[in-house]
Design an enzyme around this catalytic site. Sequence first.
Site, PDB file in Angstrom:
ATOM      1  N   HIS A 198      -1.365  14.424   5.834  1.00  0.00           N
ATOM      2  CA  HIS A 198      -2.616  14.956   6.367  1.00  0.00           C
ATOM      3  C   HIS A 198      -2.352  15.813   7.606  1.00  0.00           C
ATOM      4  CE1 HIS A 198      -5.300  12.840   3.684  1.00  0.00           C
ATOM      5  NE2 HIS A 198      -4.601  11.730   3.867  1.00  0.00           N
ATOM      6  N   THR A 243       0.825  -1.220   0.000  1.00  0.00           N
ATOM      7  CA  THR A 243       0.000   0.000   0.000  1.00  0.00           C
ATOM      8  C   THR A 243       0.857   1.267   0.000  1.00  0.00           C
ATOM      9  OG1 THR A 243      -1.720  -1.201   1.166  1.00  0.00           O
ATOM     10  CG2 THR A 243      -1.837   1.186   1.269  1.00  0.00           C
ATOM     11  N   GLU A 274      -4.528   2.006   7.868  1.00  0.00           N
ATOM     12  CA  GLU A 274      -5.088   2.634   6.664  1.00  0.00           C
ATOM     13  C   GLU A 274      -4.809   4.131   6.724  1.00  0.00           C
ATOM     14  OE1 GLU A 274      -9.439   2.528   6.257  1.00  0.00           O
ATOM     15  OE2 GLU A 274      -9.556   1.667   8.234  1.00  0.00           O
ATOM     16  N   SER A 313      -2.404   8.520  -2.004  1.00  0.00           N
ATOM     17  CA  SER A 313      -2.501   9.920  -2.449  1.00  0.00           C
ATOM     18  C   SER A 313      -1.245  10.728  -2.130  1.00  0.00           C
ATOM     19  CB  SER A 313      -3.696  10.614  -1.797  1.00  0.00           C
ATOM     20  OG  SER A 313      -4.864   9.866  -1.920  1.00  0.00           O
ATOM     21  N   ALA A 314      -0.392  10.202  -1.238  1.00  0.00           N
ATOM     22  CA  ALA A 314       0.868  10.863  -0.885  1.00  0.00           C
ATOM     23  C   ALA A 314       0.659  12.211  -0.199  1.00  0.00           C
ATOM     24  CB  ALA A 314       1.753  11.031  -2.122  1.00  0.00           C
ATOM     25  N   CYS A 328      12.031  12.268 -19.637  1.00  0.00           N
ATOM     26  CA  CYS A 328      10.795  12.869 -19.084  1.00  0.00           C
ATOM     27  C   CYS A 328      11.048  13.448 -17.688  1.00  0.00           C
ATOM     28  CB  CYS A 328       9.695  11.833 -18.962  1.00  0.00           C
ATOM     29  SG  CYS A 328       9.270  11.006 -20.495  1.00  0.00           S
ATOM     30  N   ARG A 361      -6.492   0.015   0.835  1.00  0.00           N
ATOM     31  CA  ARG A 361      -6.421   0.399   2.247  1.00  0.00           C
ATOM     32  C   ARG A 361      -6.665  -0.845   3.113  1.00  0.00           C
ATOM     33  NH1 ARG A 361      -9.847   3.523  -0.673  1.00  0.00           N
ATOM     34  NH2 ARG A 361      -9.618   5.777  -0.750  1.00  0.00           N
ATOM     35  N   CYS A 406       6.392   9.151 -20.933  1.00  0.00           N
ATOM     36  CA  CYS A 406       6.562   7.951 -21.776  1.00  0.00           C
ATOM     37  C   CYS A 406       6.498   6.679 -20.944  1.00  0.00           C
ATOM     38  CB  CYS A 406       7.850   8.026 -22.586  1.00  0.00           C
ATOM     39  SG  CYS A 406       9.293   7.360 -21.755  1.00  0.00           S
TER      40      CYS A 406
END
Length: 508
Positions: A49, A40, A352, A45-46, A419, A326, A454
Amino acid sequence: MYDVIIIGAGVSGCAIARELTRYDCTVCVVERDEDVCCGTSKANSAIVHAGFDAQPGTLMGKLNAEGNRLMYEWAKDLNFAVLPIGSLVVCVSDDDRPGLQALLERGEANGVPDLRIIERDELVELEPNISDNAVAALWAPTGGIVDPFGLTVALAENAAANGAEFRFNEQVSAVERVDGAWQVTAGGDKLLARAVINAAGVYADELHNRFVELSSGDDTLQQTMTVAAKPLSIVARKGEYYLLDTTAGQHVSHTVFMLPTAMGKGVLVSPTVHGNLIVGPTASDVDDKESTNTTPAGLAEVVSKSSLTVKNVPFREVITTFAGLRAHQEAHDFVIGEIEGAPGLFDCAAIESPGLTSAPAIGVMVSGLVADALKLSPKPEGVFDPTRPGVVNLVTTSFDEWDELCQQDPAFGHIICRCCRVSEAQIVDVIHRVPQPRSLDAIKRRTGATMGRCQGGFCSPKIMEILERELGMSPEEVTKRGPGSELVVGYNKDRIAAPDTDGEGGEA
Ligand SMILES: Cc1cc2nc3c(=O)[nH]c(=O)nc-3n(C[C@H](O)[C@H](O)[C@H](O)COP(=O)(O)OP(=O)(O)OC[C@H]3O[C@@H](n4cnc5c(N)ncnc54)[C@H](O)[C@@H]3O)c2cc1C
């Protein structure tokens, strides 16, 4: 015989390993996958919080707020990318204002600093692409974004530098009591330890339930913080995402959340530390704990829900989609502590969201519990080194600094990933670190190479050649992500019929 075995090299296991190496003890991390950060911890979302979501009084609430504070501090020593860009929870109807107020009060109860409700005018100034329906937002300046790969690798490298051992491609299949110690069967080997920590992500319920079988039921044992010796069930709650190119990375400048629902924090729109735009996740419970595919329905939901808070998201700039799972349990809190009646067996389960943010605080807490239980002493002053050298990032390096790097090592001028601007020198640097990356994805996690538009189309063969050269591997040994994902399966010429040189017919 180790003092401590940690099962799982996700962000939780690596944070615990790093913090345990502050003590005079032997630590081994056992991972079923080929590298750190393969569960996980690699697909989320990285977001760092701020800490207003979890209920006050829960472990989640406490460790989120503390983890947020430690994350920015640890980044200075460990050199991973984190940006305190702030977050907004957007309210799109006056009827929802009580929900926003409740979040503010919850955050304050959790000790989150500087929370404030802002009105539409200020919100539009902060985010010009905010939805036309937005009326107000909860502003959390301590929210941020982090590189989840970089964080986990940094924790693992620092743990290894301070003495922790890592074993990969070894799935733990059994835990037993043998001669007063705990015996862990990992791959083909039997390892002994005084304490075992279950940090196995979505599979942590299986290990917890095995630990419960090993519990003696003796409630007079002197244990610190305990987890009830009752069965635990973890459900995989899938979250699907779109990742957009860096050309879309400035569409918003903060993390924009919708008001949370019963299933979680809802769909967000946020820049990433690599300059991309991330949009997602969904939340749906799945039976299969390996089900990390995306679905047309899930991705359609990402598009429709994101438009509630942010307008004109440029979805034509999508470069990839992905999904993460999660480790959800019914009570929706982290399960951390020593199993009742089983001294030395510890859970770090049901981690989670916000588990990534909480990881530093989880590391401190779990290592402290284990140190108390095993009566470990801190290493003498100056023996534990909290620092870890970062990996050069050419995207944020000025041309003058880059020029200087090229003077020292011309391989900094040899661009492998166009890239994401990653040079040969960066790839060679990470290959010679511990734990050692041996696959394309392991190089990606450490340098960002293959993560661009790419998606590895141009640079993969070049990275394979560098891995072959530096590690003495044959082309057939190089994999995308460990055994079973080999990239070279044979040579064209071997598959063409050999010419008939002796008149007896060629070989097929
Ligand atoms: C969609 C989604 C969005 C999220 N967004 C955020 C966010 O923005 N911010 C935030 O703070 N958190 C977020 N999270 C939560 C965060 O990603 C997790 O809490 C965190 O990564 C959990 O880390 P872990 O180390 O506990 O588990 P994992 O990373 O899953 O690590 C567990 C490891 O154990 C290994 N393992 C399992 N069984 C065995 C075995 N028998 N033997 C050996 N090894 C084994 C696995 O291979 C794996 O590597 C999100 C999660 C999801 C899914």
